[in-house]
Design a protein around this motif. Structure first.
Motif, PDB file in Angstrom:
ATOM      1  N   LEU A   1       0.792  -1.108   0.053  1.00 26.90           N
ATOM      2  CA  LEU A   1       0.092  -0.106   0.148  1.00 26.90           C
ATOM      3  C   LEU A   1       0.862   1.131   0.001  1.00 26.90           C
ATOM      4  O   LEU A   1       0.548   2.082  -0.652  1.00 26.90           O
ATOM      5  N   LEU A   2       1.788   1.234   0.873  1.00 25.74           N
ATOM      6  CA  LEU A   2       2.746   2.597   0.798  1.00 25.74           C
ATOM      7  C   LEU A   2       3.109   2.816  -0.427  1.00 25.74           C
ATOM      8  O   LEU A   2       3.235   4.116  -0.779  1.00 25.74           O
ATOM      9  N   PRO A   3       4.067   1.964  -1.160  1.00 28.05           N
ATOM     10  CA  PRO A   3       4.546   2.535  -2.581  1.00 28.05           C
ATOM     11  C   PRO A   3       3.615   2.823  -3.432  1.00 28.05           C
ATOM     12  O   PRO A   3       3.938   3.775  -4.134  1.00 28.05           O
ATOM     13  N   LEU A   4       2.244   2.062  -3.421  1.00 29.92           N
ATOM     14  CA  LEU A   4       1.241   2.451  -4.499  1.00 29.92           C
ATOM     15  C   LEU A   4       0.822   3.861  -4.094  1.00 29.92           C
ATOM     16  O   LEU A   4       0.579   4.919  -5.086  1.00 29.92           O
ATOM     17  N   LEU A   5       0.667   4.299  -2.840  1.00 29.26           N
ATOM     18  CA  LEU A   5       0.310   5.815  -2.553  1.00 29.26           C
ATOM     19  C   LEU A   5       1.539   6.963  -2.455  1.00 29.26           C
ATOM     20  O   LEU A   5       1.373   8.106  -2.743  1.00 29.26           O
ATOM     21  N   MET A   6       2.632   6.323  -2.600  1.00 28.46           N
ATOM     22  CA  MET A   6       3.763   7.464  -2.560  1.00 28.46           C
ATOM     23  C   MET A   6       4.025   7.673  -3.955  1.00 28.46           C
ATOM     24  O   MET A   6       4.637   8.700  -4.051  1.00 28.46           O
ATOM     25  N   ILE A   7       3.721   6.882  -5.020  1.00 27.91           N
ATOM     26  CA  ILE A   7       3.925   7.226  -6.549  1.00 27.91           C
ATOM     27  C   ILE A   7       3.170   8.409  -6.968  1.00 27.91           C
ATOM     28  O   ILE A   7       3.838   9.343  -7.177  1.00 27.91           O
ATOM     29  N   PRO A   8       1.734   8.696  -6.613  1.00 31.85           N
ATOM     30  CA  PRO A   8       1.231   9.807  -7.063  1.00 31.85           C
ATOM     31  C   PRO A   8       1.441  10.929  -6.054  1.00 31.85           C
ATOM     32  O   PRO A   8       1.534  12.238  -6.568  1.00 31.85           O
ATOM     33  N   LEU A   9       1.882  10.655  -4.753  1.00 34.57           N
ATOM     34  CA  LEU A   9       2.297  12.025  -3.925  1.00 34.57           C
ATOM     35  C   LEU A   9       3.527  12.423  -4.473  1.00 34.57           C
ATOM     36  O   LEU A   9       3.415  13.833  -4.425  1.00 34.57           O
ATOM     37  N   LEU A  10       4.483  11.803  -4.752  1.00 38.53           N
ATOM     38  CA  LEU A  10       5.740  12.153  -5.299  1.00 38.53           C
ATOM     39  C   LEU A  10       5.510  12.882  -6.383  1.00 38.53           C
ATOM     40  O   LEU A  10       5.993  14.002  -6.894  1.00 38.53           O
ATOM     41  N   GLY A  11       4.729  12.262  -7.354  1.00 34.74           N
ATOM     42  CA  GLY A  11       4.124  12.890  -8.899  1.00 34.74           C
ATOM     43  C   GLY A  11       3.756  14.136  -8.706  1.00 34.74           C
ATOM     44  O   GLY A  11       4.185  14.922  -9.504  1.00 34.74           O
TER      45      GLY A  11
ATOM     46  N   GLN B   1      -2.515   0.251  13.954  1.00 38.16           N
ATOM     47  CA  GLN B   1      -3.273  -0.065  12.752  1.00 38.16           C
ATOM     48  C   GLN B   1      -2.615   0.329  11.649  1.00 38.16           C
ATOM     49  O   GLN B   1      -2.973   1.446  10.950  1.00 38.16           O
ATOM     50  N   PRO B   2      -1.603  -0.012  11.135  1.00 40.05           N
ATOM     51  CA  PRO B   2      -0.813   0.174   9.828  1.00 40.05           C
ATOM     52  C   PRO B   2      -1.525   0.367   8.706  1.00 40.05           C
ATOM     53  O   PRO B   2      -1.172   1.271   7.750  1.00 40.05           O
ATOM     54  N   VAL B   3      -2.399  -0.505   8.377  1.00 41.33           N
ATOM     55  CA  VAL B   3      -3.190  -0.306   7.013  1.00 41.33           C
ATOM     56  C   VAL B   3      -3.988   1.010   7.206  1.00 41.33           C
ATOM     57  O   VAL B   3      -4.154   1.844   6.213  1.00 41.33           O
ATOM     58  N   ALA B   4      -4.660   1.251   8.022  1.00 43.47           N
ATOM     59  CA  ALA B   4      -5.413   2.598   8.194  1.00 43.47           C
ATOM     60  C   ALA B   4      -4.607   3.760   8.277  1.00 43.47           C
ATOM     61  O   ALA B   4      -5.030   4.670   7.532  1.00 43.47           O
TER      62      ALA B   4
ATOM     63  N   PHE C   1      -2.337   8.334   3.764  1.00 48.02           N
ATOM     64  CA  PHE C   1      -1.842   9.018   2.446  1.00 48.02           C
ATOM     65  C   PHE C   1      -2.640   9.358   1.434  1.00 48.02           C
ATOM     66  O   PHE C   1      -2.251  10.298   0.762  1.00 48.02           O
ATOM     67  N   ALA C   2      -3.675   8.825   1.310  1.00 47.24           N
ATOM     68  CA  ALA C   2      -4.808   8.930   0.180  1.00 47.24           C
ATOM     69  C   ALA C   2      -5.327  10.395   0.182  1.00 47.24           C
ATOM     70  O   ALA C   2      -5.442  11.083  -0.690  1.00 47.24           O
ATOM     71  N   TYR C   3      -5.425  10.728   1.606  1.00 49.86           N
ATOM     72  CA  TYR C   3      -6.139  12.187   1.880  1.00 49.86           C
ATOM     73  C   TYR C   3      -4.972  13.114   1.439  1.00 49.86           C
ATOM     74  O   TYR C   3      -5.368  14.204   0.691  1.00 49.86           O
TER      75      TYR C   3
END
Length: 246
Positions: free
Chosen positions: A13-23, A86-89, A94-96
């Motif tokens: 989950l973290l890498p998937l959300l970091m890609i758009p954040l960095l982009g 709760q690591p998943v939550a 990061f989606a927010y």
């Protein structure tokens, strides 16, 4: 289970959300977007604050934990002997941040206002309303991170106020467009409702969920009426809903 909650959160989950954040961050900075820069600074301050409070002060261990059934709370089990319960939550939050930065990026790089005074001020380039909305959405992330990392009673207040911020902003922004409220009236109504809601959950924490549901119901009802009237070509005070200008 192929992956534990922690493995799924940190390795998938973290890498998937970091890609758009960095982009979004890189593209925004390349376009010299002040709004994106402010969003990055705001995000950094909040995330660093969470890290310091969590890993240095251990979420203030002397403060009580919210009561949940066993070691299961809000759709995810606790992680035993972990700073992040709760690591998943937490990682999902990061989606927010991504959504808030996207609002700031779009506001500072596009200008869809074809009229001098568009019915929707949000579409104006560098709109102060878009700045507020973007920062509020970003705040939803770290506020929720603090709560789901600690499940502390004090963090309930942060999580609750972040939701009130978003709901009340959307409600009062829609009211401003419908009734052509001045910025002063918009700000006054928004701040009074926010402070009142925060004071209530501070002294009566048990009503937090009910208040969130009430404000959510108000916003949903308001949007339903606006959407319906627009669909039957009788827009309420000229306010309509289109994907491009929502």
């Amino acid at each position: 289970m192929l992956l534990s909650n922690e493995e799924f959160a940190y390795y998938v989950l973290l890498p998937l959300l970091m890609i758009p954040l960095l982009g979004i961050s890189v593209f925004g900075l390349l376009k010299r977007s002040l709004f994106v820069a402010l969003g990055i600074i705001f995000t950094t301050i909040l995330v660093v604050a969470c890290v310091v409070v969590g890993f240095v002060y251990e979420w203030f261990p002397d403060v009580g934990v919210e009561e949940c059934e066993g070691e299961f709370c809000y759709c995810e089990e606790y992680q035993v002997n972990s700073t992040i319960l709760q690591p998943v939550a937490v990682v999902s939050d990061f989606a927010y941040i991504n959504a808030g930065l996207l609002v700031l990026y779009l506001s500072s790089t596009k200008d869809d206002s074809s009229r001098k005074k568009p019915n929707n001020p949000m579409v104006q380039k560098n709109s102060p309303y878009a700045l507020m909305l973007g920062l509020i959405i970003i705040y939803l992330g770290p506020a929720s991170m603090a709560y789901h990392s600690s499940i502390k009673i004090w963090a309930v207040f942060l999580d609750g106020t972040s939701m009130f911020l978003w709901l009340l902003f959307c409600i009062w922004y829609s009211l401003q467009r419908i009734y052509k409220l001045t910025r002063k009236t918009f700000a006054l109504g928004f701040v009074v409702c926010l402070i009142g809601s925060c004071l209530i959950i501070q002294f009566v924490p048990t009503v937090g969920k009910a208040m969130t549901a009430i404000w959510g119901g108000v916003l949903t009802s308001l949007e339903a009426v606006v959407i319906y009237l627009a669909r039957v070509e009788r827009p309420w005070k000229g306010v309509s809903r289109e994907p491009r200008y929502y």
